[in-house]
Design a protein around this motif. Structure first.
Motif, PDB file in Angstrom:
ATOM      1  N   SER A 131     -47.453   0.824 -37.947  1.00 52.34           N
ATOM      2  CA  SER A 131     -46.863   0.057 -36.851  1.00 52.34           C
ATOM      3  C   SER A 131     -47.604   0.254 -35.533  1.00 52.34           C
ATOM      4  O   SER A 131     -48.337   1.232 -35.350  1.00 52.34           O
ATOM      5  N   THR A 132     -47.365  -0.688 -34.632  1.00 52.82           N
ATOM      6  CA  THR A 132     -47.787  -0.559 -33.243  1.00 52.82           C
ATOM      7  C   THR A 132     -46.666  -1.152 -32.392  1.00 52.82           C
ATOM      8  O   THR A 132     -45.663  -1.615 -32.943  1.00 52.82           O
ATOM      9  N   ALA A 133     -46.810  -1.116 -31.076  1.00 53.75           N
ATOM     10  CA  ALA A 133     -45.790  -1.733 -30.223  1.00 53.75           C
ATOM     11  C   ALA A 133     -46.482  -2.631 -29.219  1.00 53.75           C
ATOM     12  O   ALA A 133     -47.480  -2.231 -28.610  1.00 53.75           O
ATOM     13  N   PHE A 134     -45.992  -3.845 -29.057  1.00 58.76           N
ATOM     14  CA  PHE A 134     -46.537  -4.759 -28.060  1.00 58.76           C
ATOM     15  C   PHE A 134     -45.724  -4.619 -26.787  1.00 58.76           C
ATOM     16  O   PHE A 134     -44.485  -4.714 -26.830  1.00 58.76           O
ATOM     17  N   ARG A 135     -46.410  -4.399 -25.663  1.00 59.66           N
ATOM     18  CA  ARG A 135     -45.694  -4.199 -24.396  1.00 59.66           C
ATOM     19  C   ARG A 135     -46.623  -4.438 -23.211  1.00 59.66           C
ATOM     20  O   ARG A 135     -47.844  -4.436 -23.370  1.00 59.66           O
ATOM     21  N   PRO A 136     -46.040  -4.652 -22.012  1.00 65.22           N
ATOM     22  CA  PRO A 136     -46.890  -4.684 -20.829  1.00 65.22           C
ATOM     23  C   PRO A 136     -47.468  -3.295 -20.595  1.00 65.22           C
ATOM     24  O   PRO A 136     -46.872  -2.297 -21.001  1.00 65.22           O
TER      25      PRO A 136
END
Ligand code: OOG
Ligand code: NI
Length: 479
Positions: free
Chosen positions: A107-112
């Motif tokens: 997994s990864t996380a998409f974020r500003p």
């Protein structure tokens, strides 16, 4: 015609997903209501403390979602869709070998990623990718079938992807295009009404309920949307009083006498939702699946690599003591409100509190001085200082610089594995003697064609930039 910048697209996207999810999962609406109640109460009791880790405006609007996809191609498309909202991939999480709760995903996380963008709207999405090539979970035949199934489906249509690319290129969209992007992007994460192929779904479920959820159907969906709360123990208690059963433990750090660090999360179990199944004989009939659940979180100070090592040591020590003494110690220390809030009084929480009290400084300044927590620095109100070189510690002690904690914007692998597992039906099967598949941040970046950022570098950059700006303003250099 007006122009909608990426951050406004992101804020609107988070609101639309929230409206969609609330309409489909009523318990989510309860969770948001209770979170708002708790946040209002905490802010009333301690206005300054409540805003220490983000404005009440940010915290109230704050959500994270979670989605799951089936291949690097799909993950690359997700990167385009979220890129339109100013969200880029940060961090790598490998949930395949967490001993007690392995799931076949990375997994990864998409974020500003910048302080300004996070303050405007911090919406983030934890995004997992199935690993059908991992032989611990999939035999070669099933793995190949999963790959073929995923390769033949389309999660995001060409119009959505084109609009997303245009938004990335222009840093936003004209309002008519913005409206269309929001509509298509929100629609892409709705639960599909398509009948589910019964035998295929159940076959994947024997490997892992997560595999079935990802590759058993032809679409993806948001599987939870998580509000941020300022007192997660209070929230846990109030949810139970409203008759919603939460999972047994709050994941992550215990409640203790020191500042909030990292991330604490808890969830309620997925509920049965009616779905239509297609059977091998061609008939269709109703059934139920549990795929969507509710989660809530409290965020604290980001820990440096040294702080994370310390956190891992405290976790290991807690596990060790709990194995030796499953009942845990009697409640020790001043935060003895354990019996009133069930989640606070569990043996794990009581054990962890004892371990933490001995193992971590219990003040912000302690965390800063020992290099365990991330802080940024602003210039103090009436600071007078002569040019030349100065020690950071002296500047802080003299009130020339003021330390502000940096909020943890990411996730915790062990908590994530726990959240996955606590919401699965059945254990699945895994043969640990077979070989896995090598994945890390660099390999995943390469596969999806987008650089995944290292979260620690982002926190370090915030600190460095704040010090450079302060030094510049004061005309000094800082050691
Ligand atoms: C993701 C679980 C992880 C979190 O907050 O740690 C997660 C999933 O269930 O797909 O969302
Ligand atoms: Ni989550």
């Amino acid at each position: 015609m007006s122009f909608v910048p990426a951050w406004q697209l992101r804020a609107a996207f988070a609101r639309r997903l929230s409206a969609m999810y609330g309409a489909e999962v009523p318990a989510y609406t309860t969770l948001v209501e209770v979170s708002t109640e708790v946040n209002t109460d905490v802010a009333a009791a301690d206005p300054a403390g409540a805003e220490r880790l983000g404005s009440i405006h940010r915290v109230t609007a704050e959500r994270h979602g979670a989605i799951r996809v089936g291949s690097p191609r799909e993950l690359a498309e997700v990167a385009r869709v979220f890129g339109a909202f100013g969200m880029s991939p940060v961090g790598f999480y490998d949930l395949r070998d967490a001993a007690a709760s392995a799931v076949p995903v990375v997994s990864t996380a998409f974020r500003p990623t910048t302080a300004d963008e996070l303050a405007r709207n911090p919406f983030r999405v934890f995004t997992s990718m199935l690993t059908p090539g991992d032989r611990r979970f999939f035999d070669p035949e099933l793995g190949a079938q999963v790959e073929a199934f995923v390769a033949s489906r389309q999660l995001f249509g060409p119009e959505l992807l084109e609009l997303a690319d245009a938004a990335i290129a222009g840093g936003g969209l004209r309002d008519d295009d913005a409206e269309r992007l929001l509509e298509l992007a929100t629609g892409a994460f709705e639960l599909s009404a398509e009948p589910v192929d019964h035998d295929w779904y159940r076959r994947l479920e024997r490997v892992s309920a997560v595999a079935a959820d990802i590759a058993g159907v032809t679409s993806t969906h948001i599987n939870h949307l998580t509000p941020r709360v300022l007192d997660i123990d209070q929230l846990y208690d109030r949810m139970e009083r409203r008759g919603i059963t939460m999972i047994d433990e709050i994941q992550g750090p215990p409640r203790w006498n020191g500042p909030d660090v990292l991330l604490r999360q808890t969830s309620f179990r997925a509920l049965d939702e009616e779905r239509s199944f297609r059977f091998a004989d061609g008939t269709e009939g109703p059934g139920a699946l549990r795929v969507r659940f509710g989660e809530v979180e409290a965020r604290g100070i980001a820990l440096t690599p040294a702080g994370r090592d310390r956190y891992d040591e405290l976790l290991t020590e807690t596990d060790r003591r709990l194995a030796a003494d499953p009942d845990g110690p009697a409640e020790a220390g001043p935060s003895g409100d354990g019996p009133r809030i069930r989640a606070l009084g569990t043996p794990r929480q009581r054990t962890a509190r004892t371990v933490w009290a001995a193992g971590l400084p219990d003040t912000e300044s302690g965390l800063a001085e020992q290099g365990l927590g991330w802080f940024s620095y602003t210039v103090g109100e009436d600071s007078v200082v002569r040019g030349g070189e100065h020690d950071l510690a002296d500047l802080v002690a003299g009130g020339v610089l003021v330390a502000e904690p940096i909020v943890y914007e990411d996730f915790l692998p062990r908590s994530a594995a726990g959240i996955f597992q606590s919401n699965l039906t059945g254990e699945g099967t895994r043969d640990a003697s077979r070989s896995g598949e090598d994945y890390d941040l660099a390999r995943l970046s390469e596969l999806i064609g987008v650089a995944i950022a290292d979260p620690q570098r982002l926190y370090a950059a915030r600190r460095t930039e704040s010090l450079a700006a302060a030094a510049d303003r004061l005309g000094i250099s800082i050691r």
